[in-house]
Enzyme design. Structure first.
Site, short mmCIF file in Angstrom:
data_model
loop_
_atom_site.label_atom_id
_atom_site.label_comp_id
_atom_site.label_asym_id
_atom_site.label_seq_id
_atom_site.Cartn_x
_atom_site.Cartn_y
_atom_site.Cartn_z
N ARG A 30 10.05 -14.57 -3.24
CA ARG A 30 9.17 -14.18 -4.34
C ARG A 30 9.82 -14.60 -5.66
O ARG A 30 11.02 -14.46 -5.83
CB ARG A 30 8.95 -12.67 -4.33
CG ARG A 30 8.39 -12.12 -3.02
CD ARG A 30 8.25 -10.62 -3.10
NE ARG A 30 7.70 -10.05 -1.87
CZ ARG A 30 8.42 -9.58 -0.87
NH1 ARG A 30 9.75 -9.60 -0.95
NH2 ARG A 30 7.85 -9.09 0.21
N HIS A 40 15.03 -0.52 -6.00
CA HIS A 40 16.38 -1.03 -5.81
C HIS A 40 17.19 -0.14 -4.88
O HIS A 40 17.95 -0.62 -4.03
CB HIS A 40 17.09 -1.14 -7.16
CG HIS A 40 16.69 -2.35 -7.94
ND1 HIS A 40 16.78 -2.43 -9.31
CD2 HIS A 40 16.19 -3.55 -7.54
CE1 HIS A 40 16.37 -3.62 -9.72
NE2 HIS A 40 16.00 -4.31 -8.67
N GLU A 66 -4.27 -14.62 2.12
CA GLU A 66 -4.36 -13.19 1.86
C GLU A 66 -5.73 -12.78 1.34
O GLU A 66 -6.01 -11.60 1.17
CB GLU A 66 -3.26 -12.76 0.87
CG GLU A 66 -3.13 -13.67 -0.32
CD GLU A 66 -1.80 -13.52 -1.04
OE1 GLU A 66 -1.17 -12.46 -0.93
OE2 GLU A 66 -1.39 -14.47 -1.73
N ARG A 83 -3.59 -0.01 -0.23
CA ARG A 83 -2.55 0.37 0.72
C ARG A 83 -1.56 1.36 0.14
O ARG A 83 -0.81 1.98 0.89
CB ARG A 83 -1.82 -0.88 1.23
CG ARG A 83 -1.12 -1.68 0.18
CD ARG A 83 -0.65 -3.02 0.74
NE ARG A 83 -0.07 -3.89 -0.27
CZ ARG A 83 1.22 -3.97 -0.52
NH1 ARG A 83 2.07 -3.25 0.17
NH2 ARG A 83 1.68 -4.79 -1.45
N CYS A 139 4.19 -13.13 6.64
CA CYS A 139 5.30 -12.62 5.82
C CYS A 139 5.04 -11.24 5.24
O CYS A 139 5.79 -10.79 4.39
CB CYS A 139 5.62 -13.61 4.70
SG CYS A 139 4.26 -13.87 3.53
N ARG A 198 7.55 -19.09 -3.07
CA ARG A 198 6.18 -18.86 -3.54
C ARG A 198 6.15 -18.94 -5.07
O ARG A 198 6.99 -18.32 -5.74
CB ARG A 198 5.69 -17.48 -3.09
CG ARG A 198 4.24 -17.18 -3.46
CD ARG A 198 3.81 -15.84 -2.91
NE ARG A 198 4.47 -14.72 -3.58
CZ ARG A 198 4.39 -13.46 -3.18
NH1 ARG A 198 3.70 -13.15 -2.10
NH2 ARG A 198 5.00 -12.49 -3.84
N ASN A 256 -0.26 -7.78 3.86
CA ASN A 256 -0.49 -6.62 3.01
C ASN A 256 -1.77 -6.75 2.21
O ASN A 256 -2.66 -5.88 2.27
CB ASN A 256 0.70 -6.42 2.06
CG ASN A 256 2.00 -6.17 2.80
OD1 ASN A 256 2.00 -5.86 3.97
ND2 ASN A 256 3.11 -6.31 2.09
N ASP A 257 -1.89 -7.83 1.45
CA ASP A 257 -3.11 -8.04 0.67
C ASP A 257 -4.30 -8.32 1.56
O ASP A 257 -5.42 -7.87 1.29
CB ASP A 257 -2.92 -9.17 -0.33
CG ASP A 257 -2.37 -8.69 -1.67
OD1 ASP A 257 -2.70 -7.56 -2.06
OD2 ASP A 257 -1.62 -9.43 -2.30
#
Length: 539
Positions: free
Chosen positions: A291, A187, A425, A457, A494, A327, A446-447
């Site tokens: 998300r 955060h 992904e 990662r 994304c 998603r 990323n994935d």
């Protein structure tokens, strides 16, 4: 870490881009003393009073700051009223425990739970809990939390820093934040990016002494007591960055960027409505990724249909005639959710996660699909499924969605089936992309990178293998983008690559024409693409 002469240089991970040059100020975690315990009734009264006092502190801070910060502090306020959290604490007090001991023990369990989570988003919540623990303990003991005087433009250095303490610092004169631990997904990192405060996390060992510091959010370094030549070089880079920001701001509000005759669309990634408060969000072409798993990680339990619908409908209302891609819950793997995900998997990254988990728990999945179907009549909604591996998974989810819509319409409830797509992904999906009857595709770099390269990662020791510009990763991105072009289906990206200006050229060459990133990255990426059009590097 490396040491050059008397200069200490620590290498970490960028959480917020930018440069800061100023005195280093070390901020320790709060130290709270012990209290003399009374009767069980007195201890319960004391704790309830401390909870109320802490609630008032946080609400005052939230009302003073407002906007995204108020939304972020809501997590702490919810915990202060969470019966599942407070029940065991008051039970321990009734059994004879002191209020501070009972509070500390239960909070320690919660902090350990979040720290042990494999997902960095959940790990980052530990800082919020530590802050809450210390605020309540200070209130119990009648103490004022020690506050370190932060001079203007200082580089604040700490093990970690919760949002409330970040918000108590005046950043108007500049400065930066350097954390030995921390997370780019926390955060406080979101707040730092929204306010343009440079931030570097995971620096390891903190400096033992104060001094003059250079915090480099581009190279993710903290340099203490640098020589004059280094300071001069840093000042030049900082000046260039300031000019670049000004240029990016001008470009951001200007016309769309074009690449080889195609319009490049720049969308934003959000976790909740608070992210829409960033001033740059208004310039996006829409929301490329919302998300939803973070709606499900709530101390109060899994969200019901009406709560989800209200959030989705509010986001669509903000977007107007721009598309919004939501998603479905991407739980499991690195995102454990109590009451939903499975415990004890040997390898959760390769286990029951994403769409696999949702299809296994249709009673939970159908609630989200009903909320999305109701929201679909209020804007340009697109829904995508995460961690899809084979076409049968997509068709099963699509069929369940169709069934949900039919039931709603039969009951007289306004609903619609939105456009449906998949996250790309998993390498298997990218390699067989032409077999998926999806309407659109969104590449999760990323994935995809960590599955292609078989490297975590989040593991710094494998950073060289986690390079998304690896030819193997780019080949799967190119394959997916070319399929979309042949089909006339949109393909966006994304993951982190989309918000990194250094990746823009490679992605454009692969055929990607839709990027989705955090709002603070929009200007830099748009400027980078505009610059590519001016130079010869795009040939």
């Amino acid at each position: 870490m490396s040491i050059a002469s008397a200069t200490l240089i620590l290498k970490g991970r960028t959480a917020s881009w930018g440069f800061a040059h100023g005195p280093l100020v070390l901020v320790d975690q709060a130290r709270v003393g012990r209290r003399t315990a009374g009767s069980s009734a007195a201890e319960e009264r004391a704790l309830r009073g401390a909870l109320a006092e802490t609630n008032g502190q946080i609400k005052t801070l939230a009302s003073t700051i407002g906007g995204d910060a108020a939304e972020i502090l809501e997590f702490q306020l919810e915990l202060l009223d969470d019966k599942a959290l407070l029940g065991p604490i008051f039970a321990a007090i009734a059994a004879g425990a002191a209020a501070d001991d009972a509070w500390s023990r239960v909070l320690a369990e919660q902090i350990a739970h979040y720290r042990a989570a494999p997902d960095e988003y959940l790990q980052a919540r530990a800082a919020d809990l530590i802050d809450l623990r210390d605020r309540v303990l200070a209130a119990l003991n009648g103490e004022l939390r020690a506050s370190v005087k932060i001079p203007a433009g200082a580089v604040v250095c700490a093990e970690d820093l919760p949002p409330s303490r970040f918000l108590e610092i005046d950043w108007s004169a500049g400065g930066g934040l350097a954390l030995s631990h921390g997370s780019a997904a926390s955060h406080v990192a979101m707040l730092a990016r929204a306010r343009g405060v440079p931030m570097v996390v995971q620096l390891g060992r903190l400096p033992a002494q104060a001094g003059i510091a250079l915090l480099d959010g581009e190279q993710a370094t903290l340099e203490l007591d640098p020589p004059p030549a280094r300071i001069a070089d840093f000042a030049a880079r900082r000046s260039a960055d300031s000019k670049g920001k000004a240029a990016a701001s001008a470009v951001l509000a200007g016309p769309p960027v074009i690449w080889r005759g195609d319009r490049v669309r720049l969308h934003i990634n959000i976790q909740d409505a608070a992210d829409l408060g960033h001033p740059d969000a208004q310039y996006s072409d829409g929301i490329g990724l919302m998300r939803t798993e973070f709606l499900f990680d709530d101390p109060a339990g899994l969200p019901d249909e009406d709560k989800q619908f209200g959030i989705y409908e509010a986001v669509l209302r903000w977007a107007g005639d721009r598309p919004v891609t939501i998603r479905t819950v991407d739980a499991g793997g690195d995102k454990p959710i109590r009451g939903f995900t499975e415990d004890g998997e040997m390898n959760p990254f390769l286990g029951v996660r994403g769409l696999r988990l949702s299809l296994k728990r249709p009673e939970i999945f159908a609630v989200q699909l009903r909320a999305l179907a109701r929201a679909a009549v209020h804007g340009k909604l697109r829904v995508m499924f995460p961690m899809v591996t084979v076409p049968a998974e997509f068709t099963a989810a699509r069929d369940l969605f169709r069934e949900v819509v039919a039931h709603l319409l039969a009951a007289g409830v306004r609903a619609a089936l939105p456009e449906l797509g998949i996250m790309v992904e998993v390498p298997a999906a990218a390699l067989t992309i032409d077999a998926f009857p999806a309407s659109f595709f969104s590449i999760g770099s990323n994935d995809l990178t960590q599955y292609v390269m078989a490297s975590d990662r989040a593991n710094g020791a494998l950073s060289a293998l986690s390079d998304p510009l690896n030819p193997a990763v780019l080949e799967l991105i190119r394959r997916t983008a070319e399929h979309g072009l042949r089909r006339g289906a949109s393909v966006s990206l994304c993951g982190d690559m989309a918000g990194d200006p250094r990746c823009a050229l490679a992605l454009l060459r692969c055929g990607v024409r839709e990027f989705s990133m955090s709002p603070p990255s929009l200007g830099r990426v748009k400027q980078a693409i505009a610059d590519l059009n001016l130079g010869a590097s795009g040939d």
